[in-house]
Design a protein around this motif. Structure first.
Motif, mmCIF file in Angstrom:
data_model
loop_
_atom_site.group_PDB
_atom_site.id
_atom_site.type_symbol
_atom_site.label_atom_id
_atom_site.label_comp_id
_atom_site.label_asym_id
_atom_site.label_seq_id
_atom_site.Cartn_x
_atom_site.Cartn_y
_atom_site.Cartn_z
ATOM 1 N N ALA A 85 10.998 33.810 21.709
ATOM 2 C CA ALA A 85 11.704 33.604 20.439
ATOM 3 C C ALA A 85 11.155 34.491 19.327
ATOM 4 O O ALA A 85 11.909 34.976 18.479
ATOM 5 C CB ALA A 85 11.633 32.133 20.017
ATOM 6 N N GLN A 89 13.251 37.004 17.020
ATOM 7 C CA GLN A 89 13.197 36.885 15.562
ATOM 8 C C GLN A 89 12.908 38.244 14.918
ATOM 9 O O GLN A 89 13.602 38.672 13.982
ATOM 10 C CB GLN A 89 12.107 35.870 15.188
ATOM 11 N N GLU A 114 19.179 29.411 20.185
ATOM 12 C CA GLU A 114 18.680 28.026 20.293
ATOM 13 C C GLU A 114 17.514 27.765 19.341
ATOM 14 O O GLU A 114 17.239 26.621 18.980
ATOM 15 C CB GLU A 114 18.240 27.746 21.732
ATOM 16 N N SER A 115 16.813 28.838 18.935
ATOM 17 C CA SER A 115 15.656 28.692 18.047
ATOM 18 C C SER A 115 16.086 28.711 16.582
ATOM 19 O O SER A 115 16.774 29.630 16.136
ATOM 20 C CB SER A 115 14.656 29.825 18.308
ATOM 21 N N GLU A 117 14.150 29.281 14.070
ATOM 22 C CA GLU A 117 13.505 30.423 13.419
ATOM 23 C C GLU A 117 14.308 31.700 13.621
ATOM 24 O O GLU A 117 14.422 32.525 12.715
ATOM 25 C CB GLU A 117 12.081 30.614 13.957
#
Length: 200
Positions: A85, A89, A114-115, A117
């Motif tokens: 993730a 990001q 799904e994250s 962040e």
């Protein structure tokens, strides 16, 4: 640390592979990214983006974003689908730095991550964009399950004086979270001020 800096100052492409390896050391990571940007050797960064260490991949993504070259986008398009993730990001942040209109679909992909962040990072980048495609992408985030993402969507929508934005902001005045409601109200007032200034 001095070796890492020296390799960047020399600027020779031969120094790029060891700098890519240095990205895996947290103490050297930031300086290694800066030196890789100074060298600007894409082949080493493309190789590094497939490294098994997510910290190395993240550093290569960060360097690609700072080089702000359209060549980088092919690799960043892969990086937004990385297993890690934090790499995804940073990939969205890198795409936002480049801020080319053709990158909007890549950031839209991040809004479905799904994250939280990653979704937040992808949405943040729309502050650098204009146009209907970017606006429509931000509108998809007003119903996000994350309070922070919804609040950010309210703030960014203030940049888009368009008739589609006003109803979306008005709906969010009933959001269950106060910070989202307040952000929606601020953005509505901003857009009202803009329209008032335009008609004056």
């Amino acid at each position: 640390l001095r070796c890492v800096e020296a390799l960047g100052m020399i600027g020779d492409a031969g120094g790029a592979p060891p700098l890519v390896e240095a990205l895996g050391d947290r103490d050297l990571h930031t300086r290694a990214v800066a030196s890789l940007v100074m060298i600007g050797h894409f082949d080493s960064l493309f190789t590094g983006i497939k490294n098994p260490d997510p910290l190395v991949r993240r550093g290569c993504v960060a360097a690609l974003g700072r080089l702000e070259d359209s060549v980088a986008n092919e690799m960043l398009a892969e990086a937004i689908q990385d297993d890690d993730a934090s790499v995804r990001q940073h990939a969205h942040q890198a795409i936002g730095r480049i801020a080319h209109p053709s990158d909007v679909p890549l950031l839209l992909f991040g809004l479905k991550d799904e994250s939280v962040e990653v979704r937040f990072a992808a949405l943040q980048q729309f502050s650098n964009f204009t146009g209907d495609e970017a606006m429509n992408a931000v509108l998809t985030a007003v119903d996000d399950e994350s309070t922070g993402v919804r609040r950010l969507a309210m703030e960014i929508l203030a940049r888009f004086p368009h008739s589609k934005v006003v109803p979306a902001l008005a709906n969010c005045l009933n959001d269950p979270e106060e910070e989202v409601r307040e952000a929606a109200e601020r953005s509505l007032k901003h857009l009202e001020n803009l329209s008032g200034a335009g008609s004056a």
